[in-house]
Design a protein around this motif. Structure first.
Motif, short mmCIF file in Angstrom:
data_model
loop_
_atom_site.label_atom_id
_atom_site.label_comp_id
_atom_site.label_asym_id
_atom_site.label_seq_id
_atom_site.Cartn_x
_atom_site.Cartn_y
_atom_site.Cartn_z
N VAL A 65 -0.42 -59.62 5.49
CA VAL A 65 -1.52 -59.12 4.66
C VAL A 65 -2.28 -60.31 4.11
CG1 VAL A 65 -0.33 -56.98 4.01
CG2 VAL A 65 -0.07 -58.99 2.59
N ARG A 66 -3.55 -60.09 3.89
CA ARG A 66 -4.38 -61.14 3.29
C ARG A 66 -5.00 -60.60 2.01
NH1 ARG A 66 -7.05 -63.39 8.63
NH2 ARG A 66 -5.28 -64.61 9.34
N HIS A 67 -5.06 -61.48 1.02
CA HIS A 67 -5.68 -61.15 -0.25
C HIS A 67 -6.79 -62.16 -0.53
CE1 HIS A 67 -1.71 -59.28 -0.61
NE2 HIS A 67 -2.27 -58.47 -1.47
N ARG A 68 -7.74 -61.72 -1.32
CA ARG A 68 -8.79 -62.63 -1.73
C ARG A 68 -8.15 -63.75 -2.56
NH1 ARG A 68 -12.24 -59.10 -4.08
NH2 ARG A 68 -11.13 -59.30 -6.04
N GLY A 127 -6.16 -62.13 -5.34
CA GLY A 127 -6.88 -60.96 -5.81
C GLY A 127 -6.57 -59.75 -4.95
N ARG A 128 -7.53 -58.89 -4.84
CA ARG A 128 -7.40 -57.64 -4.09
C ARG A 128 -7.11 -57.92 -2.61
NH1 ARG A 128 -9.86 -53.66 -1.42
NH2 ARG A 128 -9.78 -51.55 -2.22
N ALA A 129 -6.32 -57.04 -1.99
CA ALA A 129 -6.02 -57.16 -0.57
C ALA A 129 -7.29 -56.95 0.25
CB ALA A 129 -4.97 -56.13 -0.17
N THR A 163 2.14 -51.30 -0.19
CA THR A 163 1.13 -51.21 -1.23
C THR A 163 -0.25 -51.55 -0.69
OG1 THR A 163 2.75 -51.74 -2.93
CG2 THR A 163 0.45 -52.09 -3.51
N THR A 164 -0.31 -52.60 0.12
CA THR A 164 -1.58 -53.02 0.71
C THR A 164 -2.11 -51.95 1.66
OG1 THR A 164 -0.95 -55.34 0.53
CG2 THR A 164 -2.71 -54.82 2.08
N VAL A 165 -1.23 -51.39 2.49
CA VAL A 165 -1.66 -50.35 3.43
C VAL A 165 -2.17 -49.13 2.67
CG1 VAL A 165 -0.85 -48.74 5.21
CG2 VAL A 165 -0.19 -51.14 5.31
N GLU A 166 -1.50 -48.75 1.59
CA GLU A 166 -1.96 -47.59 0.81
C GLU A 166 -3.34 -47.84 0.22
OE1 GLU A 166 1.41 -46.93 -1.81
OE2 GLU A 166 1.98 -45.18 -0.61
N GLU A 167 -3.64 -49.08 -0.16
CA GLU A 167 -4.96 -49.43 -0.68
C GLU A 167 -6.03 -49.39 0.41
OE1 GLU A 167 -5.67 -53.17 -2.72
OE2 GLU A 167 -3.82 -52.89 -3.84
N LEU A 168 -5.72 -50.04 1.54
CA LEU A 168 -6.73 -50.22 2.59
C LEU A 168 -6.82 -49.06 3.58
CD1 LEU A 168 -6.10 -53.99 3.44
CD2 LEU A 168 -7.86 -53.02 1.96
#
Length: 127
Positions: free
Chosen positions: A36-39, A59-61, A83-88
């Motif tokens: 995963v990559r985040h800002r 920051g945000r993914a 968590t990242t997948v649920e966001e994106l």
């Protein structure tokens, strides 16, 4: 029959939540863990009383790199990836994480079953 890919990067012992003792199965890793990559919000440090530990502030993914979706396959990933997948990708309904940690002698031994993401739980509960 569903296929489960262990993308945690380590063997995963699944313990029966009913008795907290019985090993249901041990899933060997299926390739590399998704990334995963985040800002990037910059760097700072924490002073621990003479020693400064560098801290990368995220920051945000922005990206999650997963295998393509397959109707017959579930992916076991880390909670951070979940968590990242649920966001994106909130519609992605193939994401599982290891259940509650089981320790033996203070050392990680296995996980109490698996935990479904929100979308995956909706899919599984429809059956």
């Amino acid at each position: 029959m569903a296929r489960i890919l262990n993308l945690t990067g380590r063997p995963l012992r699944i313990i029966d939540p009913a008795d907290r003792e019985t090993t249901i199965m041990v899933l060997q890793p299926d390739g590399n863990s998704p990334t995963v990559r985040h800002r990037d919000e910059g760097m700072t440090s924490v002073d621990t009383g003479g020693t400064r530990i560098p801290v990368s502030c995220k920051g945000r993914a922005t990206h999650a790199f997963l295998p393509p979706y397959r109707e017959d396959t579930f992916l076991i990933v880390s909670r951070m990836v979940q968590t990242t997948v649920e966001e994106l990708f909130p519609e992605r309904d193939d994401i599982l994480t290891p259940g509650r940690n089981v320790r033996r002698g203070g050392v990680h031994y296995g996980s109490l079953g698996l935990t479904a993401s929100e979308a995956t739980a909706r899919r599984l509960l429809k059956r």
